[in-house]
Design an enzyme around this catalytic site. Structure first.
Site, PDB file in Angstrom:
ATOM      1  CG  ASP A  10      -2.021  -0.123  -0.366  1.00 42.98           C
ATOM      2  OD1 ASP A  10      -1.948  -0.569  -1.281  1.00 42.98           O
ATOM      3  OD2 ASP A  10      -3.235   1.009   0.986  1.00 42.98           O
ATOM      4  CB  SER A  11      -2.813   1.141  -4.469  1.00 48.42           C
ATOM      5  OG  SER A  11      -4.026   1.459  -3.271  1.00 48.42           O
ATOM      6  CB  CYS A  73      -0.676  -2.857  -1.888  1.00 53.96           C
ATOM      7  SG  CYS A  73      -1.431  -2.620  -3.343  1.00 53.96           S
ATOM      8  CD  GLU A 151      -7.443   5.648  -1.145  1.00 51.27           C
ATOM      9  OE1 GLU A 151      -6.507   6.886  -0.384  1.00 51.27           O
ATOM     10  OE2 GLU A 151      -6.275   4.468   0.012  1.00 51.27           O
ATOM     11  CB  CYS A 185      -8.094  -5.684  -0.709  1.00 45.75           C
ATOM     12  SG  CYS A 185      -7.827  -3.591  -0.937  1.00 45.75           S
ATOM     13  CG  HIS A 187      -7.809   0.129   0.517  1.00 47.05           C
ATOM     14  ND1 HIS A 187      -6.532   0.072   0.572  1.00 47.05           N
ATOM     15  CD2 HIS A 187      -8.209   1.552   0.148  1.00 47.05           C
ATOM     16  CE1 HIS A 187      -5.816   0.880   0.046  1.00 47.05           C
ATOM     17  NE2 HIS A 187      -7.176   2.152  -0.144  1.00 47.05           N
TER      18      HIS A 187
HETATM   19  N1  DGL Z   1      -4.759  -1.180  -0.535  1.00 45.81           N
HETATM   20  C1  DGL Z   1      -4.975  -2.069  -1.646  1.00 45.81           C
HETATM   21  C2  DGL Z   1      -4.784  -3.860  -2.509  1.00 45.81           C
HETATM   22  O1  DGL Z   1      -4.589  -4.032  -0.643  1.00 45.81           O
HETATM   23  C3  DGL Z   1      -5.708  -1.833  -2.722  1.00 45.81           C
HETATM   24  C4  DGL Z   1      -6.631  -1.659  -4.065  1.00 45.81           C
HETATM   25  C5  DGL Z   1      -6.945  -1.058  -4.682  1.00 45.81           C
HETATM   26  O2  DGL Z   1      -5.723   0.346  -5.153  1.00 45.81           O
HETATM   27  O3  DGL Z   1      -7.361  -1.113  -6.017  1.00 45.81           O
HETATM   28  O4  DGL Z   1      -5.620  -4.194  -2.778  1.00 45.81           O
END
Ligand code: DGL
Length: 271
Positions: A10-11, A73, A151, A185, A187
């Site tokens: 993931d990011s 992600c 975050e 997302c 998150h």
């Molecule tokens: N978890 C990422 C997603 O599902 C995070 C988003 C991001 O990095 O902007 O899109």
């Protein structure tokens, strides 16, 4: 029986919502996780940049000889779906499994999608949902601030700022009368208690991490890739910035202190 680990990325730390579900559903599987915390967020960037980052993240995981690549992600799953589809190993993102769960959950065929800007612009969720039910109405909202709030560990159910942000973001979805909302997302399942409180009990939330983990289980079983029942799955976490914040949120989410299992990696040196 296949002992190789599953690579999840993931990011940042949103993908831990997939890991949380994988640990429950696939307790015998080893997991290598990469959270690109040094470059988060992905969701506000161009598709080209997300594709480049996704290809690098996958390359990092491939060094562990993973048996499956899991983009935990939403942004990669939707804005860089072609990169994901091109891996030599079986791979998945969150869009297909979440869309499927939403179409079976909705009664009034009005489905809300909360995602990043890149995800909403890609229209990937609309396409997946309409492939299953052309008559469904999809109301998508991009919620970029929520990624930063997670975050920053502003995830408590009483956090006033996060409550206010969620309320404002989901208003168009609730006004449209959606009975189902995809947390598109990874998150956002972390904020599910707040989102559920604001949306009300009659709205079904689709946890993209859980649906993705269910799909991973299906793939492993159907391709004979599962690990032995006697093995206790282990996890290893890598992040591309300091580990502290990642470990703090992970502890809330996974209910364990992962600091011994978490390492900084200089992604630019590796790729
Ligand atoms: N978890 C990422 C997603 O599902 C995070 C988003 C991001 O990095 O902007 O899109």
């Amino acid at each position: 029986m296949d002992k190789r680990p599953i690579g999840v990325f993931d990011s940042g730390l949103g993908g831990l919502s997939t890991v949380r579900a994988m640990k429950k559903l696939l307790p015998c599987e080893d997991i290598v996780y990469f959270g690109d915390t040094g470059r988060v967020p992905y969701g506000t960037r161009s598709n080209e940049t997300v594709e480049t980052y996704a290809a690098q993240d996958i390359k990092f995981l491939q060094a562990f000889e993973c048996k499956m690549i899991v983009a935990a992600c939403g942004t990669v799953s939707t804005a860089a779906a072609n990169v994901l589809a091109g891996t030599k190993e079986p791979s998945t993102g969150i869009a297909k499994p979440s869309a499927k769960a939403a179409v079976s959950a909705t009664k009034n065929k009005i489905i809300g999608v909360m995602g990043t800007s890149a995800t909403v612009n890609s229209k990937a969720f609309d396409n997946e949902i309409h492939a299953l039910d052309n008559g469904a109405r999809v109301v998508s909202v991009s919620c970029p601030l929520l990624v930063s709030l997670v975050e920053s560990n502003w995830i408590s159910i009483d956090d006033e700022v996060t409550n206010a942000a969620v309320k404002r973001y989901i208003e168009p979805i609730l006004d449209a009368g959606a009975d189902t909302i995809i947390l598109g997302c990874t998150h956002f399942p972390i904020l599910a208690p707040i989102i559920q409180k604001i949306a009300g009990e009659n709205v079904t939330l689709i946890d993209s991490g859980l649906e993705e983990a269910r799909y991973v289980k299906e793939v492993l079983e159907s391709r004979n890739l599962s690990n032995s029942d006697n093995h206790r799955g282990e996890q290893k976490y890598f992040v591309s910035d300091k580990t502290q914040n990642f470990c703090d949120v992970a502890e809330v989410l996974l209910g364990e202190d992962i600091s011994e299992k978490c390492e900084f990696v200089d992604i630019f040196k590796v790729i």
